[in-house]
Write a protein that holds these residues in place. Structure first.
Motif, mmCIF file in Angstrom:
data_model
loop_
_atom_site.group_PDB
_atom_site.id
_atom_site.type_symbol
_atom_site.label_atom_id
_atom_site.label_comp_id
_atom_site.label_asym_id
_atom_site.label_seq_id
_atom_site.Cartn_x
_atom_site.Cartn_y
_atom_site.Cartn_z
ATOM 1 N N TRP A 1 119.164 83.204 -1.107
ATOM 2 C CA TRP A 1 120.620 83.047 -1.081
ATOM 3 C C TRP A 1 121.238 83.509 -2.400
ATOM 4 N N HIS A 2 120.653 83.091 -3.513
ATOM 5 C CA HIS A 2 121.184 83.500 -4.812
ATOM 6 C C HIS A 2 121.134 85.020 -4.972
ATOM 7 N N GLU A 3 120.069 85.637 -4.472
ATOM 8 C CA GLU A 3 119.979 87.099 -4.528
ATOM 9 C C GLU A 3 121.069 87.744 -3.672
ATOM 10 N N THR A 4 121.308 87.167 -2.491
ATOM 11 C CA THR A 4 122.353 87.686 -1.612
ATOM 12 C C THR A 4 123.721 87.556 -2.251
ATOM 13 N N MET A 5 123.987 86.402 -2.856
ATOM 14 C CA MET A 5 125.283 86.187 -3.500
ATOM 15 C C MET A 5 125.478 87.131 -4.681
ATOM 16 N N GLU A 6 124.410 87.392 -5.415
ATOM 17 C CA GLU A 6 124.499 88.339 -6.524
ATOM 18 C C GLU A 6 124.856 89.732 -5.998
ATOM 19 N N ARG A 7 124.227 90.148 -4.894
ATOM 20 C CA ARG A 7 124.544 91.448 -4.304
ATOM 21 C C ARG A 7 125.978 91.496 -3.815
ATOM 22 N N ARG A 8 126.393 90.459 -3.133
ATOM 23 C CA ARG A 8 127.749 90.440 -2.581
ATOM 24 C C ARG A 8 128.794 90.515 -3.677
ATOM 25 N N ASN B 1 136.535 92.644 -6.398
ATOM 26 C CA ASN B 1 135.859 91.746 -5.469
ATOM 27 C C ASN B 1 136.108 90.296 -5.912
ATOM 28 N N PRO B 2 136.731 89.468 -5.066
ATOM 29 C CA PRO B 2 137.022 88.086 -5.483
ATOM 30 C C PRO B 2 135.769 87.275 -5.777
ATOM 31 N N GLU B 3 134.662 87.632 -5.124
ATOM 32 C CA GLU B 3 133.417 86.914 -5.396
ATOM 33 C C GLU B 3 132.913 87.223 -6.805
ATOM 34 N N TYR B 4 133.118 88.448 -7.256
ATOM 35 C CA TYR B 4 132.680 88.825 -8.594
ATOM 36 C C TYR B 4 133.449 88.053 -9.664
ATOM 37 N N ARG C 1 130.316 78.604 -3.610
ATOM 38 C CA ARG C 1 129.122 79.441 -3.494
ATOM 39 C C ARG C 1 128.675 80.104 -4.797
ATOM 40 N N HIS C 2 129.588 80.263 -5.745
ATOM 41 C CA HIS C 2 129.237 81.029 -6.940
ATOM 42 C C HIS C 2 129.222 80.214 -8.233
ATOM 43 N N ILE C 3 129.801 79.035 -8.228
ATOM 44 C CA ILE C 3 129.808 78.218 -9.449
ATOM 45 C C ILE C 3 128.572 77.328 -9.450
ATOM 46 N N THR C 4 127.738 77.511 -10.451
ATOM 47 C CA THR C 4 126.495 76.753 -10.583
ATOM 48 C C THR C 4 126.769 75.481 -11.380
ATOM 49 N N MET C 5 126.657 74.340 -10.718
ATOM 50 C CA MET C 5 126.825 73.076 -11.417
ATOM 51 C C MET C 5 125.549 72.766 -12.206
ATOM 52 N N ARG C 6 125.734 72.540 -13.493
ATOM 53 C CA ARG C 6 124.627 72.194 -14.373
ATOM 54 C C ARG C 6 124.856 70.798 -14.929
ATOM 55 N N PRO C 7 123.820 70.144 -15.451
ATOM 56 C CA PRO C 7 124.003 68.780 -15.978
ATOM 57 C C PRO C 7 125.122 68.722 -17.011
ATOM 58 N N MET D 1 132.825 95.305 7.740
ATOM 59 C CA MET D 1 131.505 95.398 8.337
ATOM 60 C C MET D 1 130.443 95.817 7.320
ATOM 61 N N ALA D 2 130.851 96.616 6.340
ATOM 62 C CA ALA D 2 129.908 96.982 5.280
ATOM 63 C C ALA D 2 129.495 95.744 4.488
ATOM 64 N N LYS D 3 130.467 94.873 4.238
ATOM 65 C CA LYS D 3 130.169 93.657 3.483
ATOM 66 C C LYS D 3 129.334 92.691 4.335
ATOM 67 N N VAL D 4 129.639 92.626 5.617
ATOM 68 C CA VAL D 4 128.850 91.784 6.511
ATOM 69 C C VAL D 4 127.405 92.268 6.556
ATOM 70 N N GLN D 5 127.217 93.570 6.639
ATOM 71 C CA GLN D 5 125.867 94.133 6.696
ATOM 72 C C GLN D 5 125.080 93.777 5.431
ATOM 73 N N GLU D 6 125.774 93.747 4.323
ATOM 74 C CA GLU D 6 125.130 93.397 3.061
ATOM 75 C C GLU D 6 124.793 91.906 3.036
ATOM 76 N N PHE D 7 125.581 91.128 3.752
ATOM 77 C CA PHE D 7 125.439 89.668 3.724
ATOM 78 C C PHE D 7 124.356 89.160 4.664
ATOM 79 N N LEU D 8 124.257 89.754 5.844
ATOM 80 C CA LEU D 8 123.413 89.183 6.885
ATOM 81 C C LEU D 8 121.966 89.659 6.950
#
Length: 602
Positions: A356-363, A372-375, A403-409, A589-596
């Motif tokens: 999942w983390h690899e997918t999110m990094e790609r997206r 890209n709002p995810e970036y 999905r993108h903010i990593t909660m740390r201690p 659809m290009a983004k979906v293809q990258e996601f799925l």
């Protein structure tokens, strides 16, 4: 000089440890305002631009401090404006007290100016405690009960005080018939389930081969215990959004958020598990829970009114999460984590998380027009200081927060969870800043919410900037000129194109507005400038607004999406303007293809 009722109210709040009250003035609380002047602004009166924002600031303060949030408003329209924020407190189980003015007693029933039936207005939102003070002797009992109830039941309460009552000389209740005395304070208490219930829960958890844990904000006081039981069982841990900051996302078995805004590994965890332990969460979306009959369930919750209604749990443990887990853990098999079958399940969960983390990094690094709002969220994540507080507004930005903010201690985060109202992100951040003036605070906000009320509250931030020892208060705006979450919901759920008259937003100059207030304002128009924009905001010597021009065509794809569902969504895009729709569909659809790829949803 005699003590007025209004003086006594402020004194009692001070005795309860209340340090600030978030409010807006009006003649219905003139007596209280005069008392504030006599009390040298103790507790401090924090002036918002609108009473709804005062209520949200009180909620944000309470969420991030663990203490009572207090808001104040005048009669009539002021009281009405509080409601949305108070409902946010009610649905997210947050202790908030509203102190509300009312027209003079002599005018009641006379259709007087700003006369509203406040008991009828507040009877639902403040259903646990709502009272009108008509004589001084009702105090301090009414105020004490309102505060104790807000703490004990984690809810909003309301005290209504007519204007003329505020001006009366205070006289305490006497030792007489039909007088109600009062006293300060309340002890800590810990509820625990019975030994028999704990044994039955342990039997279910010991019998499972593929355990899953779902945590919410009610698990916040049991971090060590949640980690221990997860590792003991070899379980994956999914988080409701209100519990996002409970457990570190760096742990390999933490699958992240659950639900429509959640992650694929959380979806897979719930889909494939055979045992579910829910701790301190009333996550409502049953479709994201295990199929009925496939998994055995145990729930732990402090509130007996909130157990047993989200999933057919076999055992509902009513008790404090930490105390309950401390008694439950010794009853579990100590060698479970080392069994081959448990190791296989744990390894599968961990592998899903890594994928999942690899997918999110790609997206996040897919091209978009212009950004890209995810970036934007992905670029912020590694820059967040360890003691950061993050608030998110409702809308598509909540997807990127989830999905993108990593909660740390040490980090904290929240949003309007159950009410999911727009407009809470900025006032939450201001409330958080008053709760923790020595910590950096970030508000992640869409342009719709920023236009709704966020811009006005940036003025509040400018007004109080000198109160905070850490100057970092960052308001980040995803500017895509679209009410984006609803646009995608229309496409995905209704099969309808975007209805531009309702969805399209003007391109407001948010950074320029901040600069007009003497704050730092940064406008980012290109992907290569995103990280620099964040760094500039972090280095500002006071509150800052950083806006990112983002692409509205980047879809917040649900974690359970299939290729067929996404194709249907793409077809709905084409029902709008053909040229624009075709362009968005191709990019979508290009983004979906990258996601799925790699998921069985395809």
């Amino acid at each position: 000089m005699s003590t007025k009722v209004s003086d006594h109210i402020l004194a009692r709040l001070r005795e309860w440890g209340v340090e600030q009250v978030f409010g807006y003035p009006g003649d219905g609380i003139n007596g209280l305002l005069a008392a504030w002047g006599r009390a040298d602004d103790q507790p401090r009166f924090i002036q918002s631009r609108h009473e709804e924002m005062s209520a949200f600031q009180a909620v944000g303060y309470a969420k991030f401090s663990g203490r009572l949030g207090v808001c104040a408003a005048t009669s009539g329209p002021g009281a009405i404006h509080l409601l949305n924020g108070l409902y946010d407190a009610k649905l997210d189980h947050v202790p908030v007290l509203a102190i509300v003015g009312q027209t003079h007693r002599s005018a009641m029933g006379g259709s007087y100016q700003q006369e509203v039936d406040l008991h009828t207005l507040f009877k639902d939102v403040a259903s646990d405690f709502l009272e009108t003070v008509t004589v001084p002797e009702q105090l301090p009992n009414v105020l004490d009960r309102a505060i104790r109830t807000a703490y004990a039941r984690r809810c909003p309460t309301a005290v209504i005080i007519p204007g003329d009552v505020q001006e009366l000389d205070y006289s305490a209740p006497t030792h007489e018939f039909k007088m109600v005395p009062s006293s300060l304070g309340m002890s800590e208490s810990t509820a625990i389930p019975t030994d028999d219930a704990l044994r039955r829960a342990a039997e279910i958890l010991n019998a499972g081969d593929k355990p899953a844990i779902l945590i919410g904000q009610g698990a916040a006081g049991a971090v060590a215990e949640v980690q221990r039981i997860a590792e003991l069982l070899g379980a994956g841990v999914a988080k409701a959004l209100l519990g996002k900051d409970v457990l570190s996302d760096e742990l390999p078995y933490v699958t992240g958020s659950i639900g429509l805004l959640g992650t694929r590994p959380s979806y897979e965890l719930m889909r494939d598990c055979d045992t579910l332990l829910t701790i301190g969460s009333s996550f409502p979306y049953t479709q994201f829970m295990p199929e009925f009959g496939k998994a055995r369930g145990v729930q732990i919750d402090l509130d007996p009114h909130m157990v047993g209604m989200r999933y057919p749990y076999e055992v509902n443990l009513v008790g404090d999460a930490r105390a309950t887990l401390q008694r439950l853990i010794p009853l579990l098999e100590t060698d479970r984590g080392g069994r081959p079958e448990d190791r296989e399940w744990f390894d599968t969960v961990s592998a899903n998380v890594r994928r999942w983390h690899e997918t999110m990094e790609r997206r996040a690094h897919l091209s978009a027009d212009p950004i890209n709002p995810e970036y934007v969220a992905r670029a912020l994540d590694p820059l967040l200081p360890q003691n950061s507080i993050i608030t998110s507004d409702s809308g598509s930005v909540a997807n990127w927060y989830a999905r993108h903010i990593t909660m740390r201690p040490g980090m904290r985060g929240s949003l309007s969870g159950t009410l999911a109202t727009m407009g809470a992100g900025v006032p939450y951040a201001i409330g958080a800043k008053f709760a923790h003036p020595d910590r950096p605070v970030f508000a992640l906000v869409g342009d719709g919410a920023m236009q709704m009320n966020g811009l006005a509250e940036v003025i509040t931030a400018a007004k109080y900037r000198d109160r905070w020892t850490d100057p970092r208060l960052v308001f980040a705006v995803w500017n895509n000129q679209d009410l984006n979450q609803v646009t995608w919901e229309m496409r995905a759920m209704e099969g309808a194109p975007s209805f531009l008259p309702s969805q399209e937003l003007p391109d407001v100059q948010y950074a320029a507005f901040a600069r007009s207030l003497g704050l730092t304002g940064i406008r980012v128009e290109k992907p290569q400038d995103v990280e620099a924009g964040w760094r500039a905001a972090l280095e500002a010597d006071g509150p800052s607004v950083v806006e990112f021009l983002t692409d509205p065509a980047v879809p917040p794809i649900p974690p359970h999406a299939s290729w067929e569902q996404m194709e249907a969504t793409a077809e709905s895009i084409l029902k709008g303007d053909a040229d624009r729709g075709s362009m968005i569909k191709q990019g979508f659809m290009a983004k979906v293809q990258e996601f799925l790829p790699g998921h069985d949803g395809k």
